[in-house]
Structure formats: structure tokens, C-alpha cells
Design an enzyme around this catalytic site. Structure first.
Site, PDB file in Angstrom:
ATOM      1  N   CYS A  83       0.836  -1.210   0.000  1.00 38.14           N
ATOM      2  CA  CYS A  83       0.000   0.000   0.000  1.00 38.14           C
ATOM      3  C   CYS A  83       0.868   1.257   0.000  1.00 38.14           C
ATOM      4  CB  CYS A  83      -0.983  -0.040   1.172  1.00 38.14           C
ATOM      5  SG  CYS A  83      -2.281   1.194   1.049  1.00 38.14           S
ATOM      6  N   HIS A 193      -3.703  -5.052  -0.363  1.00 33.89           N
ATOM      7  CA  HIS A 193      -3.343  -5.570   0.962  1.00 33.89           C
ATOM      8  C   HIS A 193      -3.381  -7.096   0.969  1.00 33.89           C
ATOM      9  CE1 HIS A 193      -3.365  -1.768   3.221  1.00 33.89           C
ATOM     10  NE2 HIS A 193      -4.190  -1.389   2.262  1.00 33.89           N
ATOM     11  N   GLU A 195      -2.524  -8.996   3.272  1.00 34.70           N
ATOM     12  CA  GLU A 195      -2.959  -9.454   4.611  1.00 34.70           C
ATOM     13  C   GLU A 195      -4.466  -9.419   4.772  1.00 34.70           C
ATOM     14  OE1 GLU A 195      -1.753  -6.530   3.894  1.00 34.70           O
ATOM     15  OE2 GLU A 195      -2.594  -4.967   5.184  1.00 34.70           O
TER      16      GLU A 195
END
Lengths: 214, 257
Positions: A83, A193, A195
């Protein structure tokens, strides 16, 4: 045990990044969150996340005295930018009336609002928030076992424009096509992202932990 | 390929437990937020929203533990709403692993709070929740008003003006609930959804009234919503999220496969 350091410069919520890495690390990696340049220097691989505005991020990176460590790490060991951790690698960002960034990758960070206006696109919401696909533009070990056009989770209002388009590792369409992933030497950086990208994201993090940087 | 429309299951949490009965045949503990979130994740939910309805103040911090547990095992975006009143509340939730927080009453009482919050943690974390009720009569131009306290307390604030104002104040997203439709299972207020969604530059999540899959796709095609939120149709096993996605796809809507 290999040491993975998540760089903490006070600009993002690292809980999710840490948890996702822990989930895929199979207890074979020592995962640390650190804002200390010595710890970063001694790491075997680096995760460089980031959130918020470009100017704030750059101010924090400088305030924590991390510029040198980050630049050095990116040349020496597998380095994953996420990001804002991708955007600040470029030379400058249009955010906050123009922000000078780390300049490790040639190019700039531009606003969707401006780019959409130029392209005559009116009805696209900003931020670009949600699940979008990535077209992998190169073969790369970090793309292993991830299908073309797989969905990842994005949330951002600015996007990366690379001077050298050969550094693009993935592209995404949001009214305009932009470089959502870049690869240069030991650096692999993405706007989305991993994650928060369910199975595709976990696979990507798994791949990153296996990647030797070549 | 383009940005997918999102399907978001919403879970009510009271003192750390999911309430209003979630029925999955193969989970051991239907009140456990982690098990339920995992299940929705497996089915393909694009995000999960938790609404904290804990009434007693000494149990309020339980939602934090819920978020912490879920965020360490479920890797999709998580939103938490209910009782978010201070910057400290927001930070607590984000630190626990939430990606976004929903702000409702606190924004109505003090709009500047949204500005401050967006400034401190970034617009991408701030979802302004709007509970709107139609106040125009038949044959009058459409008009909706903001209500608080579960739709009981009128505020005199026009919903459309409010949504635009909240966008200007830095909200990253709007969660729009029709208090007229909520619980009716007769579909979203599509006029409300479309009016707000076309007027603001940020994504709008439609909420309130979903009773079948047609309602979900209508929210996107007729209501112009960027995401659709539902609770009971998923909780009671009437439809799975996979079925909802299949239906949306059949209607020509882009969804994450």
C-alpha cells in the site's frame, strides 16, 4: 531462524500484517515488528507496510531515521512493500500538494480523481475500495500458485505511475489501468493488501517468505 | 475485469457473543464470532461487519477481544460499529485488528468528530453509518431524515445533505440503512440508496430489508450501491454467500469469485 521484520513507523495498523504472516510462517520464521534501524539492518527479509497520507508517512520515516535502513534493505534482501509502503518508494507523490518520496523507483504517484477527470470518467467512486483483479505482467516467484486475474483487496485514492513500465509486475483496471504491483531486484511492492486478501493474499505472503530475492 | 461489488454479512455482538442466532449446521458454537467469521470467509464474504450492541458499560471492551480474535484468524476486511464515540475508541478498534469503524450517533452529535477522525486515522478507516427514514408523503418529492437510537429519535437532518456533508468531512464510505425497510425482508429502499449513492463520491453500502437474493442484486443494479449488507438471510441459512454471489453474477454484476 530467519528474521522477518515488519517496519513500524507509526503509520499503520500492523496487527493484520503480523497475524497474516504468523498464519503462513508455520513457526519457521521469527517475525518482529520494529521501528529500530539496527533491527531492520539485521533482518533477513523486510515487510514495509503503510497507510494514511504520503506526507505523514515520509515525515514519520524521517523522524524515525529510517530512510537509509530502508534504502539499504531494499537492495540487500527480499523486500515487500504494501500500500503506502509501495507508493513512498517512488520519487514523488501528488498527495498533500506534492510530497517528495524515497526515490528508489523512478516514477510518481498520481490521484485517481485527476486521472479520471482527464479520461472523462465521472462515475467511479474514490477511494478505489474493495476487491479488484491483478493481471500479472511478469513471471515472478512471488506470483507462484496465484492465478492470473486473481482478486485482491484494495483501498487507495492515489496510484503508482512507473517511468519504466518494465518494472510493473501486475496491473489493475479502475477506469484507467495502473501498475498495482512493481518488481525491481529484491523489491516486490503492491498497492493492495495481501494481509486482507483471503487465500490469494496468504499464498502471496507464503511465496514471499520462500523467495530468495532473485 | 473491474472492481467487484461486495457482499457483507453483518453480525450483532452482545458482550462478546454473536446474538440473533446464527445457524450453520456444522459449527459447534453458534455464538462464537470467530467460528462464524471463519465460516463466512470460507463462503466468500468480501468483508465482515460487527455491530456492537452491548448495553452494559462494563462489558463494552469485550468487542475489542472479539475483533482481536477474529482478525488473527480471518484475513478479510473487518468493520466494527456501535458505541464508537472518541478517537481513543477508534484507535482501540484499529489496534485490535479492525480495518474500519462505523460512526453513527457520535457524528450526528458532533460532525467535527468525523473530520478529526479522518484526519487522525485516514478516511479509509471511517465509515459513516446513516439511519434514514422517509419523511415525504406520497406525491411529494422524496425526502429522508436521519434518525438515531435505532430509528426512534428524529434529528431533523436531511439524509442527502448529511451524506454529502459527511463525504466532505472525510468519511471514506457510507453505510446506509433504511429504517423503514429494516427487518421487513421486503428489500432495500432503492430510491434512497440510489439518491445517496449518485450524490456522493465515496462508496455506499446498502442495508436494511434484505429478504431474498433478488433484493441484493437490486441494491446494486437499481440502487447503484457499491456493496450490499445483510444479516438474517445468511444467519438462518436461507442462502449462503456463495449462492448470493452466483445470483449476482447471473444478473451481470461483477463479484469476486
Amino acid at each position: 531462524m530467519e528474521k522477518v521484520v515488519i517496519v513500524d513507523y507509526g503509520m499503520s495498523n500492523l496487527h493484520s500484517v503480523f497475524s497474516a504472516l504468523k498464519e503462513v510462517s508455520d513457526n519457521k520464521f521469527d517475525i518482529q515488528v520494529s521501528q529500530d534501524s539496527k533491527t531492520i539492518d539485521s533482518a533477513d527479509r523486510i515487510i514495509f507496510p503503510g497507510q494514511g497520507a504520503a506526507a505523514d508517512c515520509m515525515r514519520q520515516i524521517r523522524a524515525f531515521n529510517l530512510v537509509e535502513s530502508i534504502q539499504k534493505a531494499a537492495l540487500e534482501k527480499p523486500f515487500l512493500g504494501i500500500c503506502m509502503g509501495m507508493q513512498v518508494l517512488l520519487e514523488r507523490s501528488d498527495e498533500n500538494a506534492g510530497t517528495e518520496c524515497l526515490g528508489m523507483i523512478k516514477g510518481s504517484v498520481n490521484a485517481f480523481a485527476e486521472a479520471h477527470k482527464k479520461a472523462g470518467i465521472k462515475r467511479l467512486k474514490i477511494p478505489h475500495m474493495g476487491w479488484n483483479t491483478i493481471k500479472q505482467s511478469i513471471d515472478h516467484p512471488v506470483w507462484s500458485n496465484i492465478n492470473q486475474d486473481s482478486y485482491f483487496y484494495f483501498v487507495h485514492s492515489y496510484f503508482v505511475h512507473l517511468s519504466d513500465s518494465r518494472q510493473a509486475a501486475g496491473k489493475t483496471d479502475y477506469g484507467i489501468e495502473f501498475s498495482s504491483v512493481l518488481a525491481d531486484g529484491k523489491v516486490f511492492a503492491m498497492q493492495c493488501h495481501p494481509e486482507k486478501s483471503a487465500d490469494n493474499g496468504l499464498q502471496l505472503l507464503t511465496n514471499f517468505l520462500k523467495w530468495n530475492g532473485n | 475485469m473491474s472492481l467487484a461489488k461486495r457482499i457483507i454479512p453483518c453480525l450483532d455482538v452482545d458482550a462478546g457473543r454473536v446474538v440473533k442466532g446464527v445457524k450453520f449446521v456444522d459449527i459447534r458454537d453458534a455464538g462464537d464470532p470467530v467460528e462464524i467469521a471463519k465460516r463466512y470467509n470460507q463462503e466468500g464474504a468480501d468483508e465482515i461487519t460487527f455491530l456492537d450492541i452491548t448495553a452494559s458499560s462494563d462489558e463494552r471492551d469485550t468487542i475489542e477481544h472479539v475483533v482481536e480474535q477474529v482478525a488473527s484468524q480471518v484475513f478479510i476486511p473487518l468493520t466494527v460499529g456501535g458505541g464508537i464515540r472518541t478517537i481513543a475508541d477508534i484507535r482501540r478498534m484499529l489496534n485490535a485488528g479492525a480495518d474500519k469503524v462505523g460512526i453513527n450517533t457520535a457524528a450526528v452529535h458532533n460532525p467535527e468528530f468525523v473530520k478529526e477522525a479522518a484526519d487522525k486515522v485516514g478516511s479509509q478507516c471511517i465509515v459513516v453509518s446513516i439511519d434514514a427514514k422517509r419523511v415525504s408523503k406520497e406525491n411529494e418529492p422524496n425526502k429522508w431524515e436521519i434518525f438515531t437510537h435505532g430509528g426512534r429519535k428524529p434529528t431533523g437532518i436531511d439524509a442527502l445533505e448529511w451524506a454529502i456533508k459527511m463525504t466532505q468531512y472525510g468519511a471514506g464510505e457510507v453505510l446506509l440503512t433504511s429504517m423503514d425497510q429494516d427487518g421487513t425482508k421486503s428489500g432495500f429502499d432503492l430510491e434512497l440508496t440510489r439518491t445517496i449513492s449518485e450524490a456522493v463520491t465515496i462508496p455506499v453500502i446498502a442495508s436494511g430489508g434484505v429478504g431474498n437474493l433478488e433484493h441484493l442484486s437490486d441494491g446494486v443494479t437499481k440502487g447503484q450501491a457499491d456493496a450490499v449488507l445483510a444479516a438474517s438471510i445468511f444467519h438462518f441459512g436461507e442462502y449462503t454467500i456463495a449462492e448470493a454471489k452466483q445470483h449476482m453474477q447471473n444478473q451481470g454484476i461483477t463479484v469476486r469469485g
